[in-house]
Design a protein around this motif. Structure first.
Motif, PDB file in Angstrom:
ATOM      1  N   LEU A 143      -8.526   3.883  -4.272  1.00 39.36           N
ATOM      2  CA  LEU A 143      -7.298   3.576  -4.974  1.00 39.36           C
ATOM      3  C   LEU A 143      -6.689   4.151  -3.694  1.00 39.36           C
ATOM      4  O   LEU A 143      -5.918   4.611  -3.134  1.00 39.36           O
ATOM      5  N   PRO A 144      -5.809   3.030  -3.662  1.00 39.21           N
ATOM      6  CA  PRO A 144      -4.598   2.205  -2.216  1.00 39.21           C
ATOM      7  C   PRO A 144      -3.778   3.264  -2.519  1.00 39.21           C
ATOM      8  O   PRO A 144      -2.111   2.799  -2.561  1.00 39.21           O
ATOM      9  N   LEU A 145      -3.299   4.250  -3.300  1.00 37.57           N
ATOM     10  CA  LEU A 145      -2.477   5.639  -3.063  1.00 37.57           C
ATOM     11  C   LEU A 145      -2.700   6.796  -2.265  1.00 37.57           C
ATOM     12  O   LEU A 145      -3.635   6.955  -2.017  1.00 37.57           O
ATOM     13  N   SER A 146      -1.365   6.888  -2.123  1.00 39.35           N
ATOM     14  CA  SER A 146      -1.331   8.319  -1.317  1.00 39.35           C
ATOM     15  C   SER A 146      -1.626   9.421  -1.724  1.00 39.35           C
ATOM     16  O   SER A 146      -1.931  10.159  -3.263  1.00 39.35           O
ATOM     17  N   PRO A 147      -3.427  10.160  -1.183  1.00 41.11           N
ATOM     18  CA  PRO A 147      -4.116  11.304  -1.432  1.00 41.11           C
ATOM     19  C   PRO A 147      -2.625  12.543  -1.745  1.00 41.11           C
ATOM     20  O   PRO A 147      -3.013  13.374  -3.091  1.00 41.11           O
ATOM     21  N   VAL A 201      -2.111   2.226 -13.426  1.00 37.81           N
ATOM     22  CA  VAL A 201      -1.695   3.923 -14.533  1.00 37.81           C
ATOM     23  C   VAL A 201      -1.233   5.226 -14.111  1.00 37.81           C
ATOM     24  O   VAL A 201      -0.467   5.702 -14.000  1.00 37.81           O
ATOM     25  N   LEU A 202      -2.164   5.302 -12.479  1.00 36.56           N
ATOM     26  CA  LEU A 202      -1.266   6.239 -11.902  1.00 36.56           C
ATOM     27  C   LEU A 202       0.234   6.124 -10.735  1.00 36.56           C
ATOM     28  O   LEU A 202       1.056   7.016 -11.094  1.00 36.56           O
ATOM     29  N   ALA A 203       0.227   5.002 -10.397  1.00 34.71           N
ATOM     30  CA  ALA A 203       1.169   4.569  -9.964  1.00 34.71           C
ATOM     31  C   ALA A 203       2.645   4.953 -10.882  1.00 34.71           C
ATOM     32  O   ALA A 203       3.669   5.348 -10.471  1.00 34.71           O
ATOM     33  N   THR A 210       5.931  -0.072  -6.462  1.00 36.46           N
ATOM     34  CA  THR A 210       6.096  -0.251  -5.235  1.00 36.46           C
ATOM     35  C   THR A 210       5.405   0.125  -4.202  1.00 36.46           C
ATOM     36  O   THR A 210       4.690  -0.714  -3.226  1.00 36.46           O
ATOM     37  N   ALA A 211       4.928   0.414  -4.543  1.00 38.63           N
ATOM     38  CA  ALA A 211       3.502   1.389  -3.393  1.00 38.63           C
ATOM     39  C   ALA A 211       2.008   0.740  -4.025  1.00 38.63           C
ATOM     40  O   ALA A 211       0.959   0.590  -3.060  1.00 38.63           O
ATOM     41  N   VAL A 212       2.030   0.086  -4.621  1.00 35.95           N
ATOM     42  CA  VAL A 212       0.784  -0.665  -5.764  1.00 35.95           C
ATOM     43  C   VAL A 212       0.713  -1.665  -4.648  1.00 35.95           C
ATOM     44  O   VAL A 212       1.656  -3.166  -4.580  1.00 35.95           O
TER      45      VAL A 212
END
Length: 347
Positions: A143-147, A201-203, A210-212
């Motif tokens: 998952l390429p998002l901030s934990p 979906v989470l973003a 923009t973080a995706v």
């Protein structure tokens, strides 16, 4: 999908014990399960592996499952689990947060933290599992998002009826309904698309588009285009220009998008229309419908052109294909149904 456990095939006194054994010994993140009425318990799981992503269709009677700190210390695969509720109600609790999941809702939680899952009851006259849903399990590192940001969404009900949520739930619904067997390369690609959709979906709910990463945006656009094509296959005006306009991109961008899949827009539309024709020709409920009518419905108004295209794709002329797949040539199952009848794979 492959059936991994179905307690309905076991003696009544072994059903719940078998479910307990599976949930504690066979799953990647073991859980304890309790049930108020073990004698009436029913549970089933069908699964498919998509590279590093595991997808399963789960049905179970009312029960409660929990994962403790001790169990985590013994085995912590560091996975995310995304539950997609299809029927019934499910309550998922993790870190003082509680999500009551209704049909079409999505709930994300982490195997590295204690959690509890409680399934509720639905109408007894349905004669089916109390709850039914789809579970997606994947490594947290994918998952390429901030934990820290993702933690805000764990044990929270996310809507799956509209927008990007509907794209994700639609993809999961088609995936779990399909009887198609995927090769290794196809499976890995589907797993990547699935994680990209989950990320988007989470973003969206984090207001962090923009973080995706750009590849994720590309996968989402491709899924939207695929869905649009499926919805408009019978439209004779369907073309790269109309598709591009509907998604606010240039035709050049659209063609480049399909090049990443080693395909062309026109080629994809052509293949999907042929597949719909193939499905209808093998459908026993459409046995009396003329072949030319089926072809015309799916965008092939010229009978000769359709015959050539169908024969090139499937190795048989449409009439011969229908004859080979007519109902009286099949052996009926115990339920009196023709295996595979009425199933269309849209992936």
């Amino acid at each position: 999908m492959k059936t991994v456990i179905d307690t309905g095939n076991l003696p009544v006194d072994e059903r719940f014990e078998s479910w307990l054994d599976y949930m504690f010994q066979q799953v990647v993140a073991p859980m304890r399960v309790t049930c108020d009425d073990p004698g009436a318990f029913r549970g089933s799981i069908e699964a498919i592996e998509l590279g590093a992503v595991h997808v399963s269709a789960v049905g179970a009677s009312p029960c409660e499952a929990y994962r403790t700190s001790r169990m985590i210390r013994q085995s912590d695969p560091e996975l995310f689990q995304l539950a997609f509720n299809l029927r019934g109600k499910t309550m998922i609790t993790q870190e003082r947060k509680c999500a009551l999941s209704q049909p079409s809702d999505l709930v994300l939680y982490h195997t590295s933290r204690p959690h509890q899952i409680r399934t509720g009851r639905v109408r007894a006259d349905l004669g089916e599992h109390a709850t039914q849903g789809v579970m997606v399990v994947f490594p947290a590192k994918l998952l390429p998002l901030s934990p820290r940001k993702v933690e805000r969404l764990t044990a929270t009900s996310l809507p799956g009826r509209e927008g990007v949520g509907a794209l994700l739930t639609g993809f999961l619904t088609q995936l779990t309904a399909s009887t198609h067997q995927y090769g290794t390369a196809e499976s890995v690609r589907l797993g990547t698309i699935l994680v990209d959709l989950i990320t988007t979906v989470l973003a969206h709910h984090l207001d962090a588009d923009t973080a995706v990463p750009p590849p994720t945006h590309q996968s989402l656009l491709l899924m939207r285009v695929y869905a649009f094509i499926e919805q408009h296959l019978t439209d004779p005006g369907l073309s790269p220009a109309t598709i591009a306009a509907a998604h606010s991109v240039s035709t050049r961008t659209l063609h480049r998008l399909f090049q990443t899949q080693n395909a062309t827009v026109a080629g994809w539309i052509h293949a999907r229309r042929l597949e719909c024709c193939r499905h209808d020709l093998s459908d026993p409920f459409l046995a009396d419908r003329p072949i030319h009518a089926i072809a015309a419905q799916w965008g092939f108004p010229a009978a000769a052109h359709f015959t050539r295209a169908f024969t090139a794709a499937y190795g048989l002329a449409p009439r011969d294909y229908r004859h080979r797949h007519r109902p009286d040539r099949h052996t009926r199952s115990d339920a009196g149904e023709i295996p595979g009848a009425g199933i269309r794979t849209n992936l």
